[in-house]
Every structure is written in C-alpha cells, then in structure tokens.
Scaffold this motif. Structure first.
Motif, PDB file in Angstrom:
ATOM      1  N   ASN A  12       0.817  -1.214   0.000  1.00 58.60           N
ATOM      2  CA  ASN A  12       0.000   0.000   0.000  1.00 58.60           C
ATOM      3  C   ASN A  12       0.853   1.268   0.000  1.00 58.60           C
ATOM      4  N   ARG A  13       1.885   1.269  -0.838  1.00 55.84           N
ATOM      5  CA  ARG A  13       2.727   2.461  -0.968  1.00 55.84           C
ATOM      6  C   ARG A  13       2.477   3.046  -2.359  1.00 55.84           C
ATOM      7  N   GLY A  14       1.406   3.818  -2.447  1.00 54.54           N
ATOM      8  CA  GLY A  14       0.963   4.339  -3.737  1.00 54.54           C
ATOM      9  C   GLY A  14       1.973   5.256  -4.401  1.00 54.54           C
ATOM     10  N   THR A  15       2.650   6.089  -3.606  1.00 53.13           N
ATOM     11  CA  THR A  15       3.635   7.009  -4.185  1.00 53.13           C
ATOM     12  C   THR A  15       4.771   6.248  -4.846  1.00 53.13           C
ATOM     13  N   GLU A  16       5.208   5.140  -4.220  1.00 50.76           N
ATOM     14  CA  GLU A  16       6.278   4.338  -4.809  1.00 50.76           C
ATOM     15  C   GLU A  16       5.795   3.639  -6.080  1.00 50.76           C
ATOM     16  N   VAL A  17       4.527   3.232  -6.106  1.00 54.72           N
ATOM     17  CA  VAL A  17       3.962   2.651  -7.323  1.00 54.72           C
ATOM     18  C   VAL A  17       4.023   3.667  -8.456  1.00 54.72           C
ATOM     19  N   PHE A  68      -0.713  12.635 -10.826  1.00 51.42           N
ATOM     20  CA  PHE A  68      -0.526  11.206 -11.080  1.00 51.42           C
ATOM     21  C   PHE A  68      -0.291  10.451  -9.773  1.00 51.42           C
ATOM     22  N   ASN A  69       0.555  10.993  -8.896  1.00 49.14           N
ATOM     23  CA  ASN A  69       0.793  10.359  -7.592  1.00 49.14           C
ATOM     24  C   ASN A  69      -0.500  10.238  -6.794  1.00 49.14           C
ATOM     25  N   ARG A  70      -1.307  11.295  -6.833  1.00 43.00           N
ATOM     26  CA  ARG A  70      -2.561  11.281  -6.087  1.00 43.00           C
ATOM     27  C   ARG A  70      -3.524  10.229  -6.638  1.00 43.00           C
ATOM     28  N   ASP A  71      -3.639  10.167  -7.966  1.00 46.45           N
ATOM     29  CA  ASP A  71      -4.550   9.195  -8.585  1.00 46.45           C
ATOM     30  C   ASP A  71      -4.119   7.757  -8.289  1.00 46.45           C
ATOM     31  N   ILE A  72      -2.825   7.480  -8.440  1.00 49.12           N
ATOM     32  CA  ILE A  72      -2.321   6.119  -8.206  1.00 49.12           C
ATOM     33  C   ILE A  72      -2.465   5.737  -6.734  1.00 49.12           C
TER      34      ILE A  72
END
Length: 564
Positions: free
Chosen positions: A330-335, A354-358
């Motif tokens: 659950n590390r969306g920013t790293e994804v 993009f970071n926020r959406d992912i």
C-alpha cells in the motif's frame, strides 16, 4: 500513410468498431471513473451482451488475426466491459476446425514423411481448434502418446497482411488523435506483431518450452510437457500428451475434495521467478492453458502453449519488483514513481496529480478483502491512469498486466480465498536473494572490471592533457542549444507576421490618402488606385489570418508528436 491495397481491411475495422465498440469501449479512464457507481447498468445489460456476442462473431468471420485481436481485448478490463470479455474469451479454443486433408498435407510436407509412417495412430478429429492452429491426439511408433499442433493453412500470409493494415491505422490514429497517442497504439501493435510472429513459428515455441522447463525445474509441483523435437517443425509441434483437467473445468466438488491452495501459491511463486529473476515468462496462462493432474498421488499444475512469451531487461525486472512490492504494501507514491521510471513522460505530465490518482486506487485495493483483490486488474487501472496523465507506458508493462490478470483468475479458481499480495510479500526475501546472487555473479562483474581497468589506465593520461590545455589557455567548453532551431524559427515567424502587418497598414493608409486624389481611373465612382490598394490589403490580411491559423495548428500537432 494508409495504403490503397488495404482499403478492405480499413473498411472492415471502421465498420466493426463503429457498429459495436463505439458505445461500449472505455478509451479514456480517470481515477474518478474507477469509483463512480454504474448508471442504469441493468437497463442496458441485455443490449451490451447482444452487441458483445455480435462483436465476437464478427471477429470470428473476419479471420485469425481479428480473433487473436479479440483475445487480447478480452484481457483488457480497463477498455472493454465484462460482457465483451465473456464473449471474447470463448474465442480462445472454440474455433471451427480445418479439414483433416489439410492436416495430412501440412504434417507430411513439414516432417517429410507420411503420417502413417511417423505415427501409429493419429486422430482425425482435433482435440481443440484455435485461431492459428489446432491439436490432434496421436501415438508415436515407440508407443508414446503425443499431441500434434498443426498450423492453419496460409494463416501466416493472412496474419502478415492484416497486421500491416493494423499498423497503418495505428500510425494514423496516433498521429491525428489524442486517444491514439495516449494509448501508445503503434508500440502496442508492434508488441502484438512480435508475439504473433513468434506464435506462428513452432520452432520458437519449442525453444521457449525448453527454456522455461529449465528455469522452472525448482518447482516440483509444476510440470511442462516435453517437446518431441524429431517431429517438430515451423508449422508442426509435437509434445507429450498430458492427461489432466483444465482449471476452467474444475467442478465445485473437485475443489472441495482437493486442497489446491498450495498449487495457487506455487503458481504465483513460479511466475514471480519468471518475471522478476529470469526475465522471460509465459504470458498467456489463461485457464485453457493450465491443467491440474495427479502425479504420485499429489496434485500438480501443468502449463501448456508457450508460443507467447515476454522478455524484459534486468533493469526492468528491478522496477517490476519494486512495483509489485509497493502495491502489496500500500505504498501508492512508490507505485507511481516506479511507473514513471519505466515510462516516457510527455510535456503536460503532472507528477502531483498522477501520484494522487495512483495512491487512491492502490489504497482502495489494499483495503479490499482477499477475495476481491485482482492484481492484474489493478495493473491495468494503473496503465489507464498513466495514459490519461500523459505517460507513455511500455508495452511490456501491458503484457505483465495481462499475465497477472490471467494468473489471478487461475489462482482464485484454485483457492477462492487466495491472497496474492500476501504471497508477493512473503516471496520478496527469496526474490531479493535471487536478484542479488544474479547481480554479483562473477560473469556479470567481468565487464565492469574491464571498464574499471581501462579507466585506471586512461586516467593519468587524460588528466595530464586537461592540465596542459589549461596551462596553454586552449581548454574550451562547448554548449549545445538543443532547441536553438525552434527558437530561431519562432523569431522568424514573429518577424514575418509583423512585416506583413506593416505592409497591410501601409496599404490601408496609402489607399486612404489616394481617395483624395482625383484620377481618371475609377471603380464604382471611386479612385481606382485606392480601390486596388484596399483589395491588396484585404488579400494580404486574409493570407496573414490563414497562415497564422495553419501554422499554429501545425505547431500544436508537432508539439503533441514531440511529447511522445
């Protein structure tokens, strides 16, 4: 550019997608769309289902390339609705067979021997028929039971012709439409071409099979049938017969009587090794290509059909590991960061958005129950969000998402409560150990040592050259302006427009002054020279307006292409 000889194919594709896909396909997906409630889904469900069935039937009539295209679409839940997926999945092994006379001719031509001499038995009715070929059960002279896959007559020529038309259309769509650019159509078609050309070469499939047999030898619960090389050619593939049951055909009773949870975990680990360590993987593990059988009283997974494989570099493997671990934790920013590193960014890319959406979609999946987690679906959602945020995602990532989508379906069939994220986290230590052993293998260090040796040898000489040139005042630095040409072109454009504007103003002023000069040359009672001046000014003004609009449009198109 579209070619006249492919006009029929262009017309067929236009009619196909205008008639069926225009209403139902989702070509532009945002993060909000993933969480929006369905609107009037029950009211349109029957219509969508009917269109989906008609779409699948139309593809089947249009030939093997279109069927294969439909099969690829069935793995894109981010583009097509579930009704289309259900209809298109039937195309995987439910095609009309070709005649046994053709089978005999192809086998004898390829192997150089009559069927009756090579095989003691050869069933005329195929076990299954697919878009590019069909398989027959047979027995060799030494008593071994085998399956023989025979390529459809003239299918290679038809596929080449169809793919040429697909490429032409993709280029035009990517050149002239935002959707084409966002979906990276040309690269996707090129990836599909490589996959299909590989599938048409059964010798390549035989090599793929042997490679994966070696790579997966450490998984005793996973079996890959042996290739009979003496009876294999470019259009005929002979492998040992494996008796078992398709995963898609497992009954609820069989699932109750047998605990297949361990098989689901083994299959996931095997694919993680293929993708993240070996860099080559079987990317078509749909339920029809995966069997379950009993071996020495224990269940075993059998993988079939290795015509479609994908390959990635070691650097890409490292990014995939980071991506999967970030998703499972659950590390969306790293994804998002990993996705950016693997992709190309356009000028209008917004990293914050993009970071926020992912992060939003990764968090939503992480909060779900294991039954509802679908890593492949999540990967396709990530790709769709990336396309919508001015990123060019590599086709290899799409192939990875396709593989994971199939893998999710198989593992959920084997174990409804299966949690792929748990297995990914648990296998991470083994993956990292394997990658470190791979990176520090002495064979991989030799090139680096040679480079280091050359650097040590060259460094004193280079350093002395720099010192001598500095002392003599001959050390210079060059600066390359990568956008100087565009800058100068813009200056010239502005100067030309100003010049034309000045000329127009001069014509208007001089014509106004000439209106006071009496002359014998007149138009409609007005001084003729003044009227000609006004006409010239009007023509120049129209030219200026048209050229400005045309040039600005060309600049926008060029900027979009450059953004790719």
């Amino acid at each position: 550019m579209l070619k006249p000889r492919n006009i029929g194919a262009y017309r067929d594709l236009f009619v196909l997608f205008t008639k069926y896909g225009r209403k139902d396909f989702r070509l532009n997906l945002s993060a909000e769309d993933l969480f929006a409630p369905s609107v009037e889904s029950e009211a349109i469900e029957s219509d969508v289902k009917a269109r989906a069935e008609a779409f699948a039937q139309a593809l089947q009539k249009m030939g093997p390339t279109y069927v294969k295209f439909g099969q690829l679409l069935s793995t894109r839940p981010d583009i097509v609705p579930q009704e289309y997926i259900d209809a298109l999945e039937k195309l995987q092994d439910d095609m009309p067979p070709f005649s046994f006379a053709d089978v005999e001719h192809i086998v004898e031509e390829e192997l150089g021997v009559r069927i009756s001499k090579a095989f003691s038995e050869f069933e005329s009715t195929p076990l299954a028929a697919a878009s590019l070929g069909q398989v027959h059960r047979a027995m060799l002279r030494d008593g071994r039971e085998v399956v023989v896959k025979v390529q459809r007559p003239n299918v290679a020529e038809q596929v080449h012709k169809d793919l040429e038309a697909f490429t032409d259309i993709a280029r035009d769509l990517e050149r002239h439409t935002d959707i084409g650019r966002k979906m990276n159509l040309v690269a996707s078609i090129e990836q599909a071409k490589l996959a299909m050309y590989s599938e048409l070469n059964y010798l390549q499939e035989a090599r793929n099979t042997e490679t994966l047999r070696v790579n997966l030898a450490s998984f005793p619960q996973l079996y890959i049938p042996d290739v009979i090389h003496d009876f294999t050619s470019a259009r005929v593939l002979t492998t040992e017969l494996v008796k078992g049951r398709k995963v898609s055909k497992l009954t609820p009773l069989a699932l109750i009587e047998n605990n297949y949870a361990a098989l689901a975990e083994t299959l996931t680990r095997a694919y993680l090794k293929q993708i993240c360590v070996d860099g080559i993987w079987h990317c078509d593990p749909h339920p029809g290509n995966v069997f379950v059988r009993e071996s020495d009283g224990k269940p075993e997974i059998v993988l079939l059909d290795f015509g479609m494989v994908a390959r990635i570099s070691q650097e890409f493997q490292d990014e995939v590991i980071k991506l999967l671990l970030a998703i499972s934790s659950n590390r969306g920013t790293e994804v998002a960061e990993s996705c950016v590193r693997m992709s190309q960014t356009r000028e209008r890319f917004d990293a914050v958005k993009f970071n926020r959406d992912i992060s939003t979609i990764v968090a939503a999946v992480h909060d779900s129950s294991p039954r509802s987690i679908n890593t492949g679906q999540l990967m396709f959602n990530v790709i769709a969000i990336a396309n919508n945020n001015e990123l060019i995602v590599p086709p290899e990532l799409t192939m990875l998402a396709k593989t994971l989508l199939h893998l999710d379906a198989i593992t959920k069939k084997l174990d409804p409560d299966y949690d792929p994220q748990r297995v990914i986290r648990g296998y991470a230590e083994d993956l990292l150990g394997a990658k470190l052993a791979q990176k520090f293998n002495p064979r991989n260090l030799y090139p680096a040592l040679l480079d280091l040796n050359q650097l040590v040898l060259d460094l004193p000489h280079r350093a002395r050259e720099i010192i001598d040139m500095t002392a003599a005042g001959r050390l210079t630095f060059g600066i390359k302006l990568s956008q100087a040409e565009e800058f100068l072109s813009g200056i010239h454009k502005i100067a030309n427009r100003i010049t034309v504007g000045v000329v127009i103003a001069a014509l208007l002023i001089s014509s106004a002054m000439m209106m006071r000069v009496p002359t014998s040359f007149r138009f409609f009672g007005l001084p003729g020279i003044a009227v000609l001046g006004y006409v010239a000014a009007a023509i120049a003004a129209m030219y200026l307006i048209v050229s400005v609009l045309k040039r600005d449009r060309e600049d926008r198109e060029r900027a979009k292409l450059k953004g790719k």
